[in-house]
Design a protein around this motif. Structure first.
Motif, PDB file in Angstrom:
ATOM      1  N   ASP A 191       1.075  34.250  72.133  1.00  0.00           N
ATOM      2  CA  ASP A 191       0.001  34.715  71.242  1.00  0.00           C
ATOM      3  C   ASP A 191      -0.995  33.603  70.945  1.00  0.00           C
ATOM      4  O   ASP A 191      -2.211  33.851  70.872  1.00  0.00           O
ATOM      5  N   GLU A 192      -0.508  32.390  70.763  1.00  0.00           N
ATOM      6  CA  GLU A 192      -1.406  31.260  70.505  1.00  0.00           C
ATOM      7  C   GLU A 192      -2.299  30.989  71.714  1.00  0.00           C
ATOM      8  O   GLU A 192      -3.500  30.745  71.573  1.00  0.00           O
ATOM      9  N   ILE A 193      -1.701  31.038  72.904  1.00  0.00           N
ATOM     10  CA  ILE A 193      -2.482  30.836  74.128  1.00  0.00           C
ATOM     11  C   ILE A 193      -3.504  31.951  74.280  1.00  0.00           C
ATOM     12  O   ILE A 193      -4.678  31.706  74.579  1.00  0.00           O
ATOM     13  N   GLU A 194      -3.068  33.172  74.031  1.00  0.00           N
ATOM     14  CA  GLU A 194      -3.954  34.327  74.184  1.00  0.00           C
ATOM     15  C   GLU A 194      -5.160  34.231  73.256  1.00  0.00           C
ATOM     16  O   GLU A 194      -6.290  34.547  73.658  1.00  0.00           O
ATOM     17  N   ALA A 195      -4.948  33.782  72.038  1.00  0.00           N
ATOM     18  CA  ALA A 195      -6.051  33.675  71.083  1.00  0.00           C
ATOM     19  C   ALA A 195      -7.110  32.690  71.564  1.00  0.00           C
ATOM     20  O   ALA A 195      -8.315  32.898  71.358  1.00  0.00           O
ATOM     21  N   ILE A 196      -6.663  31.634  72.244  1.00  0.00           N
ATOM     22  CA  ILE A 196      -7.606  30.618  72.728  1.00  0.00           C
ATOM     23  C   ILE A 196      -8.365  31.106  73.960  1.00  0.00           C
ATOM     24  O   ILE A 196      -9.575  30.918  74.074  1.00  0.00           O
ATOM     25  N   VAL A 197      -7.663  31.754  74.883  1.00  0.00           N
ATOM     26  CA  VAL A 197      -8.283  32.119  76.166  1.00  0.00           C
ATOM     27  C   VAL A 197      -8.938  33.493  76.142  1.00  0.00           C
ATOM     28  O   VAL A 197      -9.461  33.946  77.170  1.00  0.00           O
ATOM     29  N   LYS A 198      -8.955  34.151  75.014  1.00  0.00           N
ATOM     30  CA  LYS A 198      -9.494  35.510  74.913  1.00  0.00           C
ATOM     31  C   LYS A 198     -10.901  35.664  75.499  1.00  0.00           C
ATOM     32  O   LYS A 198     -11.195  36.658  76.171  1.00  0.00           O
ATOM     33  N   PRO A 199     -11.815  34.688  75.292  1.00  0.00           N
ATOM     34  CA  PRO A 199     -13.168  34.840  75.858  1.00  0.00           C
ATOM     35  C   PRO A 199     -13.212  34.919  77.382  1.00  0.00           C
ATOM     36  O   PRO A 199     -14.215  35.355  77.947  1.00  0.00           O
ATOM     37  N   CYS A 200     -12.141  34.514  78.055  1.00  0.00           N
ATOM     38  CA  CYS A 200     -12.123  34.532  79.517  1.00  0.00           C
ATOM     39  C   CYS A 200     -11.804  35.912  80.081  1.00  0.00           C
ATOM     40  O   CYS A 200     -11.900  36.119  81.290  1.00  0.00           O
ATOM     41  N   GLY A 201     -11.403  36.847  79.218  1.00  0.00           N
ATOM     42  CA  GLY A 201     -11.050  38.172  79.709  1.00  0.00           C
ATOM     43  C   GLY A 201      -9.630  38.213  80.237  1.00  0.00           C
ATOM     44  O   GLY A 201      -9.063  37.181  80.618  1.00  0.00           O
ATOM     45  N   LEU A 202      -9.061  39.409  80.264  1.00  0.00           N
ATOM     46  CA  LEU A 202      -7.679  39.610  80.727  1.00  0.00           C
ATOM     47  C   LEU A 202      -6.714  38.668  80.022  1.00  0.00           C
ATOM     48  O   LEU A 202      -5.726  38.199  80.601  1.00  0.00           O
ATOM     49  N   ALA A 203      -7.002  38.394  78.749  1.00  0.00           N
ATOM     50  CA  ALA A 203      -6.262  37.371  78.007  1.00  0.00           C
ATOM     51  C   ALA A 203      -4.760  37.624  77.903  1.00  0.00           C
ATOM     52  O   ALA A 203      -3.974  36.680  78.079  1.00  0.00           O
ATOM     53  N   PRO A 204      -4.306  38.845  77.619  1.00  0.00           N
ATOM     54  CA  PRO A 204      -2.850  39.037  77.513  1.00  0.00           C
ATOM     55  C   PRO A 204      -2.111  38.660  78.789  1.00  0.00           C
ATOM     56  O   PRO A 204      -1.086  37.970  78.758  1.00  0.00           O
ATOM     57  N   ARG A 205      -2.661  39.109  79.917  1.00  0.00           N
ATOM     58  CA  ARG A 205      -2.027  38.816  81.211  1.00  0.00           C
ATOM     59  C   ARG A 205      -2.089  37.328  81.527  1.00  0.00           C
ATOM     60  O   ARG A 205      -1.106  36.730  81.981  1.00  0.00           O
ATOM     61  N   LYS A 206      -3.240  36.715  81.304  1.00  0.00           N
ATOM     62  CA  LYS A 206      -3.397  35.296  81.622  1.00  0.00           C
ATOM     63  C   LYS A 206      -2.535  34.422  80.730  1.00  0.00           C
ATOM     64  O   LYS A 206      -1.939  33.436  81.182  1.00  0.00           O
ATOM     65  N   ALA A 207      -2.438  34.777  79.440  1.00  0.00           N
ATOM     66  CA  ALA A 207      -1.630  33.979  78.512  1.00  0.00           C
ATOM     67  C   ALA A 207      -0.156  34.020  78.905  1.00  0.00           C
ATOM     68  O   ALA A 207       0.540  32.988  78.887  1.00  0.00           O
ATOM     69  N   LYS A 208       0.341  35.193  79.259  1.00  0.00           N
ATOM     70  CA  LYS A 208       1.738  35.310  79.691  1.00  0.00           C
ATOM     71  C   LYS A 208       1.973  34.498  80.957  1.00  0.00           C
ATOM     72  O   LYS A 208       3.011  33.834  81.090  1.00  0.00           O
ATOM     73  N   ALA A 209       1.021  34.562  81.897  1.00  0.00           N
ATOM     74  CA  ALA A 209       1.167  33.815  83.148  1.00  0.00           C
ATOM     75  C   ALA A 209       1.185  32.309  82.894  1.00  0.00           C
ATOM     76  O   ALA A 209       2.002  31.584  83.468  1.00  0.00           O
ATOM     77  N   ILE A 210       0.301  31.848  82.023  1.00  0.00           N
ATOM     78  CA  ILE A 210       0.234  30.411  81.726  1.00  0.00           C
ATOM     79  C   ILE A 210       1.539  29.924  81.109  1.00  0.00           C
ATOM     80  O   ILE A 210       2.068  28.868  81.487  1.00  0.00           O
ATOM     81  N   HIS A 211       2.065  30.693  80.177  1.00  0.00           N
ATOM     82  CA  HIS A 211       3.303  30.282  79.512  1.00  0.00           C
ATOM     83  C   HIS A 211       4.474  30.308  80.486  1.00  0.00           C
ATOM     84  O   HIS A 211       5.260  29.344  80.563  1.00  0.00           O
TER      85      HIS A 211
END
Length: 218
Positions: free
Chosen positions: A72-92
């Motif tokens: 959730d913390e990652i997602e909040a930061i990367v949200k402007p990049c789009g597809l944030a939920p998927r990207k945040a899970k992948a990054i973690h």
């Protein structure tokens, strides 16, 4: 220029003249941060990614620090990049895998990179080319379009286009050339700017072309 070989030689020479320096467009400090930046650039501009990543990299520039953040913390930061939920899970998750399987280091081969969540062939190619200097020819939609416009490929997708471009150019030019093509496209031959009739390379390679060039989307 009648042959593909002649066009490729001219394009290679001209792009080197126009863009002798090829800084990596995505801001990063090590292979891990480049991997994350390229992952975030999917369906997002490099400019926007570069505005988002400072806040993320302030908290984590290595897998060990990234896993301390919640998804959730990652997602909040990367949200402007789009597809944030998927990207945040992948990054973690990829950060966890790098720690579990690779000692916290980004692997320097396609096989291991492409096994990471959110990392496709193009992303892996960019990391190998720009972080490790391993010859690769990452092809995005822009390179796919330009390669068709310049008559270097009839590829129906980026995989076929990559194979064709690797045949056209010397291996020691792949890493730099893929960036030079991107830079040229952005500055002189954007999709809305040139239809195969306007820019210098299109006019030189096909001086007798009368109709706008339609290309196959990736």
């Amino acid at each position: 220029m009648k042959t593909k070989k002649e066009r490729a030689a001219y394009i290679d020479e001209r792009l080197e003249e126009l863009f002798p320096e090829t800084p990596v467009p995505l801001d990063h400090v090590n292979p891990f941060t480049l991997l994350i930046a390229v992952l975030l650039s999917a369906q997002c501009t490099d400019e926007r990614v570069n505005k988002v990543t400072p806040a993320l990299f302030e908290k984590a520039t290595c897998p060990e620090d990234m896993v301390k953040l919640t998804v959730d913390e990652i997602e909040a930061i990367v949200k402007p990049c789009g597809l944030a939920p998927r990207k945040a899970k992948a990054i973690h998750r990829l950060s966890e895998i790098l720690i579990e399987k690779h000692g916290g280091e980004v692997p320097d081969n396609f096989e291991d990179l492409e096994e990471l969540p959110g990392v496709g062939h193009k992303t892996a190619g960019v990391v190998l080319a720009q972080s490790f200097g391993i010859p690769a020819f990452p092809v995005d939609t822009h390179i796919h379009r330009l390669a068709q416009q310049w008559g270097l490929t009839s590829g129906k997708n980026v995989v076929e286009t990559e194979k064709d471009l690797k045949r056209c150019f010397p291996k020691d030019r792949w890493n730099k050339l893929h960036l030079q093509i991107i830079f040229f496209g952005r500055k002189y031959c954007a999709a809305r700017q040139c239809d195969g009739l306007q820019c210098e390379l299109c006019q030189t390679c096909f001086p007798d072309r009368k109709r706008a060039r339609k290309y196959k989307k990736a």
